[in-house]
Scaffold this active site. Structure first.
Site, PDB file in Angstrom:
ATOM      1  N   GLY B 325       0.837  -1.194   0.000  1.00 14.47           N
ATOM      2  CA  GLY B 325       0.000   0.000   0.000  1.00 14.47           C
ATOM      3  C   GLY B 325       0.873   1.247   0.000  1.00 14.47           C
ATOM      4  N   SER B 326       0.391   2.248   0.709  1.00 13.97           N
ATOM      5  CA  SER B 326       1.075   3.551   0.658  1.00 13.97           C
ATOM      6  C   SER B 326       2.420   3.543   1.359  1.00 13.97           C
ATOM      7  CB  SER B 326       0.196   4.624   1.302  1.00 13.97           C
ATOM      8  OG  SER B 326      -1.027   4.682   0.611  1.00 13.97           O
ATOM      9  N   THR B 327       2.734   2.500   2.116  1.00 18.66           N
ATOM     10  CA  THR B 327       4.056   2.464   2.735  1.00 18.66           C
ATOM     11  C   THR B 327       5.135   2.361   1.666  1.00 18.66           C
ATOM     12  OG1 THR B 327       3.961   0.061   3.009  1.00 18.66           O
ATOM     13  CG2 THR B 327       3.242   1.395   4.874  1.00 18.66           C
TER      14      THR B 327
END
Lengths: 375, 627
Positions: B325-327
């Site tokens: 995801g956004s990590t």
């Protein structure tokens, strides 16, 4: 040779010793005491240092020596008179055993007399040579063909009765006791070789009449490795015990085969292996020398016996003693099939020892009751 | 009777008898010589052979199993030890009737059907003279009851053995692993002579990975036994070499805090010291008690564990492959800077969605109304998806994947415990191989926000975060710091191992990204502002929310409407202090929803514990550096 040539006059009346008063034969007694001593030593080790068992053997030896002493006092003359009766009673008891005997260890050998149990076949070990000697002694020797045939029948009946129990070892001893009388009586050699050939030819027939366990013993004897944990176990472990003993042995109480329970029946039938393991070949030679000494003394007694009956009886008793030794050692070393015979006077056990001591008592009696003619 | 005849023949008969007696004597001596010959054969000629046979009878080689090494955490807290126990053993060849023996034993000792089934299985395959365990961990009462009745049970005996015990229970079970009875498959792969007498072997985790070191070397004892197989005395012996103790990099206190933070959840926390790759926390929840497996777990308990929907046996930290995801955005942003395709200050407009030319598919931003004008800093702080769709498209999948790979996103980290799975960075080549399909541009877009084919394990994510925090110093994560010889006390430190180092083009680029990550936590608009407000040290972090459930084009993702199992995974990565990092953390909470709300506070607890409670903030160079 020299033993047989011992001058008779040495036993002249003027030199009668205490031993002669007690009707004991010192050389024979020495041999028997040596064997007893060895027996106690080996038993202590083979039983896993069980002193109780050694004491029980001491008691048995005591009984044995008492019986020997008692019989030595007895003049051999009445023995001859009683021979047919003892034999008849023996055969009767054997029949009784087959009809009403007790079964122990899978064989019908015992007769319960209330007070003690008793193996009639033991009586026959003595009754057989007495009977055959009685039958042949009053007639010229070598015996006639007719007499030989009757003697053969006398031997055959109790032998078959004992073999039927079944007790092959004792049957063998009883038969050989009778046969040795025939040999000493001068049965022609061609007859001996003839019978030997017949016996060899008859082996398959014998096989047919054998019990399964007896056949198994023969098969095991022929190839012990085929069943190393079952029937062959005894003989394999016995050979390992003897072989690993080597020339000098592992030392008293140090035989691993016997001390660690690998050797079965090590106090009784296989005590020779326990002895061989701990004392080695040298120990065995000592033991065999004692046995040979006793046999030679016994044969000398027979040769010096004054009448045909005692002569034949003594000769047979001595040779039966040897058969014991040979069959036991032969079996333990894997030369012969396993038949349950103890090593005479060394194995733990009562009945057969008492019988043997009785035989030695008779030998002493024969030797010490001679009517010696002073020269 | 004819007396005269007898008299007449008297001397002839004596002579006859004497000659027969001579023959008898010769016969006797001859047969005795036969016996002597036989005895010479046995005792002299074959003496050596029979001596060997005799020794084989009595001398047995008994294995002396080594003591398994202990496992400690970094502060010396005992995590795995050996305790004595009594087990009931049967030697098959000494038992006549096994069924009857077991039936009689049941009257004295509780033997379950499982015990018996296990025994039967081993009974069929093992050798007759080897003892087989029927029951383990007998109680003192059972030992006493059997001892009194032992004479009734030839071939059955009680053996004192050591068994593995994990005093901390389920703590760090997914890092430690556990030992269990050696099975047939394992038997094929080990040096069986070294495992004579050893009951247990490492099945998972560190116990498995360091099996060789922990196990030690078997000793040998020559013992004299009797015909019944009882050992009488020891003749000779080579003592076993015990296994080495392991000192882990794990901190049991931190581990406990991480596990407690996840206690209601399914997820994983991995914390690494970026300076040397030491793994401080390796938590996967829910867990289980490894002690259950040591003596052989019973079928019912095992099935309950195996079939639980929460999958307690599943090692999420090492084997859970989640979309990052956004990590992933800090790494994508860094790629943009390093390849020189973004100007940090240049803005693009985010209307809340993104469309490719010639395609009417709308790629949504998480914020439906859009972020408006967004530059790199804002894209990170607010986690704007549209910015990264655009950036990914500009970079292209080839540059994207080749930039991500050195961080370890596509590989095993090489951690020293067993069972790790590799993550996945998609590429054209990969797709051709795995899916037999060409690469589509739309797939590049969603790769930019860590969705699509991207998969990462919590461990790899923590490791990449540590690499990011140290400007590309990519160290192999490690759980074991040192071994210790239990006898001599000699300690051997394990070296720090570098994976492929990343050639940083420009430290300024890395500093820029780290700055945006700090703002993600500490600025009032940051997605992780919740944990940044009161932090006494600088945290660089990035939230993430990974889609589990694809929603249709015109539907809206409303958390409350969606079944818990289909909710997004909450992710968070962080390191602190930001300018001299002592700890890098990755947190994943399955179906947790929002990374900022759920995952970030867990990371904060772990960092607090390490930096504040354990005092590691004090020795950081930038201790005073507050936002």
């Amino acid at each position: 040779m020299s033993l047989l040539d011992t001058p008779v006059h040495d036993l002249g009346q003027r030199r009668r010793s205490l031993a002669q008063h007690l009707h004991l034969d010192p050389p024979l007694l020495l041999g028997l005491l040596l064997l007893s001593g060895i027996s106690l030593f080996v038993l202590y080790s083979a039983s896993g240092q069980n002193i109780d068992l050694v004491w029980r053997q001491v008691v048995r030896l005591g009984v044995g020596f008492t019986v020997m002493f008692a019989l030595a006092q007895l003049n051999p003359a009445p023995l001859k008179r009683w021979a047919p009766w003892i034999f008849a009673i023996g055969v009767g008891l054997l029949v009784a055993v087959l009809v009403a005997g007790e079964i122990g260890k899978g064989a019908q050998r015992w007769l319960d007399l209330g007070v003690f149990r008793f193996q009639p076949s033991e009586v026959m070990k003595l009754a057989m040579p007495m009977m055959v000697a009685w039958y042949l002694s009053d007639h010229p020797l070598p015996p006639s063909a007719k007499r030989l045939a009757v003697a053969g029948l006398i031997i055959l009946v109790p032998t078959l009765l004992i073999a039927k129990q079944p007790d092959l070892g004792t049957a063998l001893l009883v038969a050989s006791a009778g046969l040795f009388v025939l040999l000493f009586a001068g049965i022609p050699w061609r007859l001996v070789t003839g019978f030997a050939a017949l016996a060899a030819a008859g082996a398959p027939v014998l096989w047919y009449f054998m019990h399964d366990y007896q056949r198994q013993r023969v098969l095991t004897f022929l190839n012990p490795e085929q069943d190393p944990l079952g029937a062959g176990y005894h003989i394999i472990q016995s050979k390992i015990a003897i072989g690993s003993g080597g020339l000098y042995g592992k030392g008293w109480l140090n035989g691993t085969q016997s001390q660690l329970n690998f050797l079965p029946e090590r106090s009784t039938d296989f005590i020779f292996a326990a002895y061989a393991e701990e004392f080695g070949l040298l120990g065995i030679l000592v033991l065999l020398a004692i046995y040979l000494f006793i046999i030679m003394r016994g044969l000398l007694i027979a040769v010096q016996a004054q009448d045909t009956f005692t002569r034949l009886l003594a000769g047979s008793l001595v040779m039966t003693f040897f058969i014991y030794i040979f069959v036991n050692i032969g079996m333990v070393t894997g030369l012969l099939p396993v038949v349950g015979l103890p090593l005479p006077l060394v194995s733990y056990g009562g009945t057969s020892m008492v019988t043997l001591m009785a035989a030695f008592g008779i030998l002493m009696s024969i030797h010490t009751h001679r009517k010696l003619l002073p020269r | 009777m004819a007396r005269p005849t007898t008299l007449k023949d008297h001397f002839r008969e004596t002579r006859l008898f004497s000659s027969r007696a001579m023959v008898a004597l010769v016969f006797t001596i001859a047969l005795m010589l036969v016996l002597v010959a036989r005895l010479v054969d046995l005792q002299v000629i074959k003496h050596a052979t029979y001596t060997v046979l005799s020794d084989q009878n009595r001398v047995h080689i008994a294995a002396l199993p080594p003591t398994r090494g202990l496992i400690f955490d970094r502060n010396g807290v005992l995590l795995a030890q050996n305790l004595p126990s009594y087990s009931l053993q049967i030697v098959p060849e000494q038992v006549d009737d096994v069924d009857a023996t077991i039936a009689r034993l049941r009257q004295l000792i509780a033997i379950t059907d499982d015990d018996e089934r296990r025994f039967r299985k081993r009974y069929k395959s093992s050798r007759r003279f080897k003892p087989i365990t029927l029951r383990t961990r007998l109680s003192d009462q059972e030992v006493a009851r059997f001892a009194v009745n032992r004479h009734r049970f030839p071939g059955v005996d009680i053996a004192a053995r050591l068994y593995r015990h994990y005093p901390q229970g389920r703590l760090a079970v997914h890092a430690l692993g556990y030992v269990g009875r050696i099975n047939e498959r394992e038997l094929q792969n080990i040096d069986t002579s070294n495992y004579e007498g050893t009951d247990f072997i490492g099945k998972t985790g560190i116990e498995k990975f360091y099996e060789d070191i922990l196990h030690g070397e078997v000793g040998v004892q020559q013992v004299e036994t009797n015909a019944q197989g009882r050992t009488l005395r020891v003749l000779e012996q080579t003592p076993p070499v015990p296994g080495l103790n392991l000192h882990l990099t794990l901190d049991a206190d931190l581990q406990r805090i991480a596990e407690q933070a996840l206690v209601e959840e399914r997820g994983a926390v991995v914390a690494i010291d970026p300076r040397d790759g030491s793994v401080l926390v390796l938590a996967s929840m829910p867990g289980f008690d490894p002690n259950l497996f040591v003596g052989g777990i019973d079928g019912k308990t095992y099935r309950a564990l195996r079939d639980s929907p929460d999958q307690p046996l599943f090692n999420r930290a090492l084997r859970g492959r989640y979309p990052p995801g956004s990590t992933l955005k800090p790494f994508i942003g860094l790629a943009g800077l390093e390849y020189g395709v973004v100007e940090p200050d240049a803005s693009i407009y985010c209307p809340g969605w993104y469309m490719l030319d010639g395609d009417d598919h709308k790629y949504r931003d998480w914020k439906k109304s859009g972020h408006g004008p967004v530059d790199l800093n804002r894209s990170m702080v607010e986690s704007c998806d549209v910015y990264y769709y655009d950036l990914a498209l500009t970079l292209g999948i080839d540059r994207l994947s080749s930039f991500l790979e050195p961080f370890g996103f596509n590989d095993l980290t090489g951690i020293d415990t067993s069972g790790e799975l590799a993550g996945l960075v998609p590429s054209r080549e990969w797709k051709r191989r795995a899916k037999r399909e060409p690469w589509y541009p739309g797939e590049t877009l969603i790769t930019g926000i860590g969705q699509g084919f991207n998969l990462v394990t919590p461990l790899a994510l923590a490791s990449a975060t540590a690499t990011l925090s140290t400007y590309g110093q990519h160290l192999r994560p490690r759980l074991v710091a040192a071994t210790e010889d239990p006898y001599s006390g000699e300690v051997v430190d394990f070296p720090v191992v570098s994976n492929i180092a990343i050639a940083a083009e420009d430290h300024a680029n890395w500093q820029y990204i780290i700055k945006t990550m700090i703002e993600s936590v500490h600025s009032p608009r940051g997605t992780a502002r919740r944990i940044g407000k009161d932090a006494p040290y600088t945290i660089a972090g990035k939230t993430g929310t990974a889609q589990v459930f694809g929603i249709k084009q015109d539907e809206e993702y409303v958390e409350e409407d969606i079944e818990k199992r289909l909710r997004d995974h909450a992710l968070f990565i962080a390191f602190a202090p930001a300018h001299d990092p002592r700890i890098a953390v990755a947190v994943i909470v399955e179906n947790g929803g929002s990374g900022g709300a759920v995952a970030a506070p867990i990371a904060r607890k772990v960092m607090d514990a390490w930096l504040l409670d354990k005092g590691h903030l004090a020795d950081a160079a930038t201790a005073g550096d507050t936002p």
